[in-house]
Design a protein around this motif. Sequence first.
Motif: not given
Lengths: 236, 202
Positions: B19, B22-23, B26
């Motif tokens: 994650n 992802v950040l 994104q």
Amino acid sequence: MKERISRRTWEQLSAYVDGQLSARERARVEERLQTDSHLQQALDDLRVTRSAVQSLGRLRAPRNFTLAPEMVGQRGERRPRLFNTFRLASVVSSLLFVVVLLGDLLGSARPALMPAQEVAAPMQFEAVEEAAPLAKSLEAEEMAVPEEARPMVEARAEDAAAEEEVVESLGADETSVVLPASPPESGLAHDPAADSEIPRAVSAPIAAIRVVEIVLGAFALVTGAVALSLSRRNRS
Amino acid sequence: MDEAALIRAAQKGDLEAFNGLVLAYQDLLYNQAYRVIGEQGAAEDATQEAFISAYRKLHTYRGGSFRSWLLRIVTNACYDELRRRKRQPVVPLKPRSADDEELESPAWMVDPGELPEQALQRRELADAIQRCLDQLSVDFRMVVVLVDVQGLDYAEAAQVIEKPLGTVKSRLARARGRMQDCLRKFRELLPSAFRLREEAPL
């Protein structure tokens, strides 16, 4: 302007704008640009187009796209559930298999006692059957037995009654057992033919236990293999 | 934790580490999806699908540009989404204001430091460019977004679309030519800096 320029030249201009030409190709394009105003104009338009598209800039993502654990598992929602089910089935059947096997082993570890008890139990059945007419005959005998023989007759009657009680406590399942001869000390007749039926009588429950063991073992293996297969598929 | 450490941890199943990646990526992936698909809801779906797919396929990442690797995944997700929409055409829902008027630019596109006139100009330009992008074929659109919007060089773009460098060069040139022809139609709407010369009569 673009229409006056060949596709190859246009591609070269496009790559030139991005600095993607070799040194030799770049030199050739720059030489042409110095003498061809239309080519220069096309290059200017290409730069404007490129700048316009670049001006779009980067948007911020409208939300976070971070993953929750269930999101990753949701794709294979069916698989983890199936895996858990088969794994549980494998564990339970394995445990039952072990329990049944232990019970079987413990049971067959008492061979000295078992045959005597098994022989005694069927023999007691015959003892009951024999005891019933015996009781009747005893009653008749009592009538005719002299006083000095009466204690012996009464003892035999008591034996028959005791044997009857033992038989009743064994329960209905025993009724399928063949009734062989009674113990010799009771004085009743012993049926040798009945002895050969003891192994068949005793082996029926043992055979059932074997079948249960085989079924449980096979079930544990199959469910375990399926769970392992699902687990490998999940990882891939 | 640096990117390499996050990737290693994520490859071992650490979802929190993933994650973090992802950040970091994104915006990049969402931009690619939005500019290629042209519709916010579908772009969000494609972006989410891409990250889920990336997590599942993380064990296949063997080093090199992680950015290119992710962009390749979102590129495939965009193709899938466009194929799906081709089979089941949907009318894209445009966000609406409180007065039930269509909003050309969603709220998250607004720059709070901008003057209204500048914001209007920027929105008009963005709309014009997006409309011209939408008219391109998917293959051409993909390349022009990768190079001109996302800033990739030819080699990296070739890695993402898994085509030779010559194909990237050719598709990009043709895409820019078509964009140029399309943008001439919006000439009056474009800021002066982006106004193309009128075509000289043949």
